[in-house]
Design a protein around this motif. Structure first.
Motif, mmCIF file in Angstrom:
data_model
loop_
_atom_site.group_PDB
_atom_site.id
_atom_site.type_symbol
_atom_site.label_atom_id
_atom_site.label_comp_id
_atom_site.label_asym_id
_atom_site.label_seq_id
_atom_site.Cartn_x
_atom_site.Cartn_y
_atom_site.Cartn_z
ATOM 1 N N GLU A 27 9.464 110.563 132.216
ATOM 2 C CA GLU A 27 8.937 110.583 130.848
ATOM 3 C C GLU A 27 8.659 112.000 130.358
ATOM 4 O OE1 GLU A 27 5.496 108.169 131.190
ATOM 5 O OE2 GLU A 27 6.627 106.290 131.410
ATOM 6 N N CYS A 28 8.323 112.899 131.284
ATOM 7 C CA CYS A 28 7.943 114.266 130.904
ATOM 8 C C CYS A 28 9.104 115.250 130.960
ATOM 9 C CB CYS A 28 6.787 114.740 131.787
ATOM 10 S SG CYS A 28 5.240 113.825 131.520
ATOM 11 N N CYS A 57 2.054 119.820 138.393
ATOM 12 C CA CYS A 57 3.075 120.404 137.523
ATOM 13 C C CYS A 57 3.103 119.695 136.177
ATOM 14 C CB CYS A 57 4.440 120.322 138.203
ATOM 15 S SG CYS A 57 5.827 120.837 137.163
ATOM 16 N N ILE A 58 3.130 118.377 136.214
ATOM 17 C CA ILE A 58 3.159 117.590 134.981
ATOM 18 C C ILE A 58 1.889 117.806 134.167
ATOM 19 C CG2 ILE A 58 3.183 115.244 134.038
ATOM 20 C CD1 ILE A 58 4.886 114.438 136.468
ATOM 21 N N ASP A 59 0.746 117.772 134.848
ATOM 22 C CA ASP A 59 -0.536 117.950 134.163
ATOM 23 C C ASP A 59 -0.626 119.317 133.488
ATOM 24 O OD1 ASP A 59 -1.305 115.450 134.997
ATOM 25 O OD2 ASP A 59 -2.535 116.153 136.662
ATOM 26 N N SER A 60 0.145 120.276 134.000
ATOM 27 C CA SER A 60 0.140 121.626 133.428
ATOM 28 C C SER A 60 1.228 121.800 132.378
ATOM 29 C CB SER A 60 0.339 122.667 134.542
ATOM 30 O OG SER A 60 -0.675 122.548 135.523
ATOM 31 N N LEU A 111 4.061 107.864 139.436
ATOM 32 C CA LEU A 111 4.376 109.290 139.333
ATOM 33 C C LEU A 111 5.850 109.481 139.022
ATOM 34 C CD1 LEU A 111 3.753 112.283 139.626
ATOM 35 C CD2 LEU A 111 3.995 112.030 142.114
ATOM 36 N N MET A 112 6.690 108.694 139.649
ATOM 37 C CA MET A 112 8.126 108.755 139.398
ATOM 38 C C MET A 112 8.411 108.526 137.912
ATOM 39 S SD MET A 112 11.062 106.309 141.060
ATOM 40 C CE MET A 112 12.474 105.776 140.094
ATOM 41 N N ASN A 113 7.755 107.537 137.318
ATOM 42 C CA ASN A 113 7.949 107.246 135.895
ATOM 43 C C ASN A 113 7.455 108.402 135.021
ATOM 44 O OD1 ASN A 113 9.024 104.733 136.512
ATOM 45 N ND2 ASN A 113 7.056 103.693 136.380
ATOM 46 N N ILE A 165 8.446 127.724 135.516
ATOM 47 C CA ILE A 165 9.202 127.452 136.739
ATOM 48 C C ILE A 165 9.125 125.963 137.071
ATOM 49 C CG2 ILE A 165 9.301 127.893 139.229
ATOM 50 C CD1 ILE A 165 8.114 130.680 138.611
ATOM 51 N N ASP A 166 10.261 125.346 137.336
ATOM 52 C CA ASP A 166 10.298 123.927 137.690
ATOM 53 C C ASP A 166 9.906 123.741 139.154
ATOM 54 O OD1 ASP A 166 11.186 123.460 135.131
ATOM 55 O OD2 ASP A 166 13.307 123.298 135.699
ATOM 56 N N ILE A 167 9.307 122.596 139.441
ATOM 57 C CA ILE A 167 8.898 122.274 140.801
ATOM 58 C C ILE A 167 9.810 121.188 141.364
ATOM 59 C CG2 ILE A 167 7.039 121.393 142.270
ATOM 60 C CD1 ILE A 167 6.492 124.168 141.074
ATOM 61 N N ILE A 168 10.357 121.431 142.555
ATOM 62 C CA ILE A 168 11.196 120.454 143.247
ATOM 63 C C ILE A 168 10.422 119.950 144.458
ATOM 64 C CG2 ILE A 168 13.456 119.991 144.271
ATOM 65 C CD1 ILE A 168 13.760 121.154 141.507
ATOM 66 N N SER A 169 10.345 118.644 144.633
ATOM 67 C CA SER A 169 9.669 118.118 145.815
ATOM 68 C C SER A 169 10.214 116.736 146.158
ATOM 69 C CB SER A 169 8.150 118.070 145.587
ATOM 70 O OG SER A 169 7.470 117.990 146.826
#
Length: 368
Positions: free
Chosen positions: A194-195, A162-165, A188-190, A144-148
Motif C-alpha cells: 500500500e505504501c 521504514c514505512i512509519d518514516s 505488514l506485507m499489505n 534510501i529503500d530498505i530490503i529485508s
C-alpha cells in the motif's frame, strides 16, 4: 511461444528450478519451441532428472499455462522474467539468479533507487529493536529503500520503521507469494504494498514450502541491496547467511556492535572481526558511499540540536551512561552524586528527546 511464457510454464507449472531451466536452455537451440520438442529430445536432456522430464512431457500443453496465469490473476500476483524491462537487473549477478520473480506491489524502484538490506535476530533484545528502528528510520529519511525478509524480529521492525518514516521497503519471502510466512506479518506485507513498495518471491503459487527456501532467499535480499546491515545476531543466526552472500556479491557489510555479555551480539562481533564495518550511527553507512557531505552536515545539525536540549545536569547523566554503556538509575545517582529527585526528571527528558532508551526495567543506554 514467448520466452517469458516458457519460463513461467517451466517454473510454475512443471516445477523446474532456475538451475534446471538453465540446463535445458543451454542444450536447446530455441527454448521457445519447447512444446515442439520430441520425446527423444526431452529424454536426452543431461542433468535433468527423470521426474522432471516426465512432467515436461505430461504437461506440454498451452492449457496448463493459461490455467496458471488465470490463477495468478485471481490471486492478484504479478510476475517478471529475465529479459523483461522491469526485472530487477541486480539479480543477474547473484548465484542461481531466478528466471521468474513473483510479486505484489511496485518493483520499478528496484532498478532505480539506492537500497540497504537490514537483517537480524528473530528474537531481538530491546537494544536490537531500538537500533533497527533508528537505523531504518534515518536511512529512510535520506530516501534510501530498505530490503529485508519479512521475518519476525529485526526484519519486520526495520520494515515497519521504514514505512512509519515515510520510506519505501521491499520484502523478500522465503515462501510462495500466495502463502506468506510468517502469517503474523501479513498485515505488514499489505502495508508494504500500500505504501509503494513490493513483496517478492522466487516461488510462485500453490507450492509447498521447503526449509531451505528461507536460507536461499537471503541471496536475493543481498542481491537487491547496495549493502547489508546486520543489526543483531547470535553466533549461528540465519542473518549471517545474508552477510555471507553480500560479501560474495562484493557488497558492503555492516554490523551493529553490542554488549560483550550478550549472546545476541556475538554474530555481529564475529562479522566485525572478519572485516564488516561497525555501525555506531548511519554516518558509518553513508560515508561508505557518496553521501559523506550530506551525512556530515546532518550529524552537525543533530549535535547542535541535542546541545540545545541538554542542560548541565542532563549532560552529566549522559556522560555517565556513555561511560558505562548500560546502567540503572541507582548507579546513575551514585556516579553523579545527584539526588534521585533530580535524576528522574532528567532521565524522562532525555527519553522524550530520544537521546537515551530504557533497555530493561530501570536500566538505560544511549541511542546509537
Amino acid at each position: 511461444m514467448e520466452i517469458r511464457d516458457v519460463y513461467l510454464w517451466l517454473y510454475g507449472v512443471v516445477g523446474c528450478s532456475g538451475k534446471t531451466i538453465e540446463k535445458i536452455e543451454n542444450q536447446c537451440n530455441n527454448l521457445k519451441d519447447i512444446f515442439d520438442f520430441s520425446v527423444k529430445t526431452i529424454y536426452n536432456l543431461e542433468g535433468v532428472n527423470e521426474k522432471t522430464k516426465n512432467r515436461i512431457l505430461d504437461l506440454k500443453n498451452r492449457a496448463y499455462l493459461d490455467d496458471y496465469k488465470e490463477k495468478l490473476y485471481r490471486k492478484k500476483v504479478l510476475y517478471t522474467v529475465q529479459g523483461d524491462s522491469d526485472y530487477p537487473g541486480r539479480l543477474f549477478d547473484i548465484y542461481d539468479s531466478p528466471k521468474v520473480i513473483f510479486y505484489k506491489g511496485n518493483i520499478e524502484r528496484l532498478n532505480k533507487n539506492f537500497s540497504i538490506g537490514m537483517v537480524g535476530s528473530r528474537k531481538p533484545t530491546v537494544y536490537g529493536k531500538e537500533c533497527a528502528k533508528k537505523i531504518s528510520s534515518e536511512l529512510s529519511g535520506y530516501g534510501i529503500d530498505i530490503i529485508s525478509g519479512l521475518a519476525i524480529g529485526i526484519d519486520a521492525i526495520s520494515q515497519k520503521s521504514c514505512i512509519d518514516s515515510g520510506g519505501i521497503t521491499f520484502g523478500v519471502l522465503g515462501s510462495g507469494i500466495d502463502n506468506p510466512l510468517p502469517k503474523t506479518n501479513i498485515g505488514l506485507m499489505n502495508r508494504i504494498v500500500e505504501c509503494g513498495g513490493a513483496v517478492i518471491s522466487e516461488h510462485g503459487i500453490e507450492k509447498d514450502v521447503k526449509p531451505y527456501y528461507f536460507a536461499n532467499r537471503n541471496r536475493i535480499i543481498s542481491g537487491l541491496s547496495d549493502g547489508v546491515v546486520v543489526v543483531e545476531a547470535a553466533e549461528k543466526s540465519g542473518a549471517l547467511i545474508t552477510a555471507e552472500f553480500a560479501a560474495e556479491h562484493g557488497k558492503n557489510v555492516f554490523a551493529v556492535p553490542g554488549s560483550i555479555f550478550s549472546d545476541m551480539s556475538r554474530g555481529c562481533h564475529n562479522l566485525i572481526k572478519d572485516g564488516a564495518k561497525p555501525v555506531s550511527g548511519i554516518i558509518d553507512i553513508l560515508e561508505s558511499y557518496e553521501f559523506m557531505n550530506i551525512s556530515a552536515a546532518s550529524k552537525k545539525d543533530k549535535q547542535s540540536s541535542v546541545q540545545q536540549i541538554i542542560d548541565d545536569e542532563s549532560d552529566i547523566i549522559v556522560s555517565v551512561i556513555k561511560k558505562h554503556g548500560e546502567i540503572g538509575i541507582d548507579s546513575i545517582c551514585e556516579f553523579t552524586g545527584m539526588n534521585i529527585n533530580k535524576v528522574n526528571p532528567a532521565i524522562e527528558k532525555l527519553k522524550l528527546y530520544d537521546i537515551i532508551i530504557e533497555t530493561s526495567a530501570g536500566k538505560y543506554s544511549l541511542r546509537i
